[in-house]
Design a protein around this motif. Structure first.
Motif, PDB file in Angstrom:
ATOM      1  N   GLU A 379       0.832  -1.204   0.000  1.00 32.84           N
ATOM      2  CA  GLU A 379       0.000   0.000   0.000  1.00 32.84           C
ATOM      3  C   GLU A 379       0.867   1.255   0.000  1.00 32.84           C
ATOM      4  N   ARG A 380       0.750   2.037  -1.014  1.00 31.64           N
ATOM      5  CA  ARG A 380       1.493   3.290  -1.066  1.00 31.64           C
ATOM      6  C   ARG A 380       0.799   4.350  -0.217  1.00 31.64           C
ATOM      7  N   GLY A 381       1.555   5.295   0.236  1.00 29.85           N
ATOM      8  CA  GLY A 381       0.968   6.404   0.986  1.00 29.85           C
ATOM      9  C   GLY A 381       0.956   6.207   2.485  1.00 29.85           C
ATOM     10  N   ARG A 429      -0.996   7.901   7.297  1.00 30.43           N
ATOM     11  CA  ARG A 429      -1.328   8.014   5.877  1.00 30.43           C
ATOM     12  C   ARG A 429      -0.999   9.428   5.406  1.00 30.43           C
TER      13      ARG A 429
END
Length: 430
Positions: A379-381, A429
């Motif tokens: 998961e990016r971010g 995030r």
């Protein structure tokens, strides 16, 4: 019941646990129902003997060279309670309802009981199949850490700051000899009785009126590390009975909103009464409904999502010792799948700048650092919040010393922190 009769009853309950491969709590309940002459102190005394034996099952069987319920009970009297041979012989008198006298071999093994040279699963009292995973988590501290998980646990309480200050609760509960917990600023620790019986809170006004809640110090620390603030929007995705939900509500001073959800509505059932007793007003319970997404309106809205993930429960072995002997390899695989799914699900509820708190009561790397690493890789971010930053945000900078050396997050354990075993990681995030 005489002390010897309690030992005989504990052997009977252990035989039932082994014979039907059932939880000790169920076997103890059935024994109590079929022996109604036993008073509450007798039932508690029998339960304490059974749980001591289960905590030290492998080592007790080893020193007595006897894995039977009788052999394990005899060994546990030595290893868990430190009874002299003379005191053990008094319990095994063969008189009345007491068990048969110790044999010459039993007396000799009891007198010479030693774990010197015992393999790690015996010295640490854990299932042999778990050794690779536990060694990966603890390294050279394997036996020290797992042996601590086989000790009795004290009773920890969290003071509900919506109703009471810790100093006031200390004074009010002085009859139970409470002491402030060393790490949590909200905790009280009640020592266990010398015979292992737990203190009952059922008639304590502070408990009945919601001024204190039963919660291990490690669980309190995990909730504090979430650093929930008044006015935030918070989702407790695996709320269960609501222990951490209540802690978050107090931290937020009843301001903002907490959404308590669990996939199993049965686990949510106790939360209703607990919220009322604690005076919590900022919690919405989102009970699952078939065919409905009861959390759809929370997408992208939450400042904090807490995942108190279902896990193998290894960190709670002090309190649930029979669980470790019923644990099977397939259970770990299933938990890992569920943990990954929960991490993916939590993503959709966080707004930019929000925090994801991932918590387990496991000490296995596979359920903790490895799960966080897999999520961050997929998961990016998202980025882990460093231990020092997370501890300072929680107002507890000293907790940084419990930073995991295996990846992001914190590790608490009986040997390292004096708490149950917990893992907590905070992810931000961007």
């Amino acid at each position: 019941m005489t002390p010897g009769a309690r030992v005989a009853a504990a052997i009977e309950v252990m035989a039932d646990v082994d014979g039907r491969r059932r939880p000790a709590a169920d076997a103890l309940k059935d024994w109590g129902l079929s022996h109604r002459f036993a008073g509450s102190k007798d039932r508690a005394g029998v339960a304490a003997l059974v749980y001591d034996a289960l905590r030290r099952r492998a080592s007790a069987a080893y020193v007595m060279d006897d894995p039977s319920p009788r052999g394990v009970l005899v060994g546990a009297l030595k290893l868990a309670r430190g009874l002299s041979l003379e005191d053990a012989e008094a319990l095994f008198s063969g008189e009345g309802h007491a068990p048969a006298q110790l044999s010459a071999g039993e007396r000799a093994r009891y007198a010479d009981a030693s774990l010197a040279g015992a393999p790690a699963p015996v010295a640490g009292d854990f299932p042999e199949w778990l050794e690779p995973s536990l060694r990966a988590a603890f390294g050279e501290r394997l036996v020290e850490e797992t042996a601590a998980l086989a000790e009795r646990a004290p009773l920890d309480l969290r003071v509900n700051t919506l109703k009471c200050a810790r100093e006031k609760a200390l004074a009010s509960l002085k009859g139970l000899d409470p002491a402030p917990t060393p790490l949590s600023p909200l905790g009280l620790r009640i020592p266990f009785a010398p015979d292992g019986r737990a203190v009952s809170l059922s008639s304590e006004p502070d408990y009945l009126k919601g001024r204190v809640e039963i919660q291990d110090e490690g669980s309190q620390l995990a909730a504090l590390l979430c650093a929930a603030r008044a006015g935030e929007q918070v989702l407790d995705l695996c709320a269960g009975g609501g222990g951490k939900t209540l802690a978050l509500a107090a931290a937020m001073d009843n301001r903002g909103q907490i959404y308590a959800h669990d996939d199993d509505p049965r686990r949510l059932a106790p939360i209703h009464a607990r919220l009322e007793r604690a005076g919590v007003r900022n919690v919405q319970i989102r009970t699952p409904r078939r065919g409905a997404d009861v959390l759809a309106d929370l997408e992208g809205r939450c400042d904090l999502v807490l995942i108190d993930a279902p896990c193998t429960g290894i960190g709670a072995w002090r309190r649930n010792p029979d669980a470790k002997w019923r644990l099977r390899p397939g259970a770990l695989e299933q938990r890992i799948l569920a943990q990954d799914a929960l991490l993916r699900e939590a993503r959709r509820f966080l707004k930019d700048g929000g925090r994801l708190a991932y918590v387990t009561c496991s000490l296995l790397r596979e359920e903790n650092e490895d799960r966080v690493a897999a999520f961050l890789a997929a998961e990016r971010g998202f980025a882990p919040v460093g231990a020092q930053d997370a501890a300072e945000r929680a107002g507890l900078p000293g907790l940084a010393r419990f930073a995991s050396t295996l990846g992001p997050g914190f590790r608490f354990s009986p040997a390292a922190s004096g708490t149950d075993g917990f893992y907590a990681a905070i992810l931000a995030r961007g």
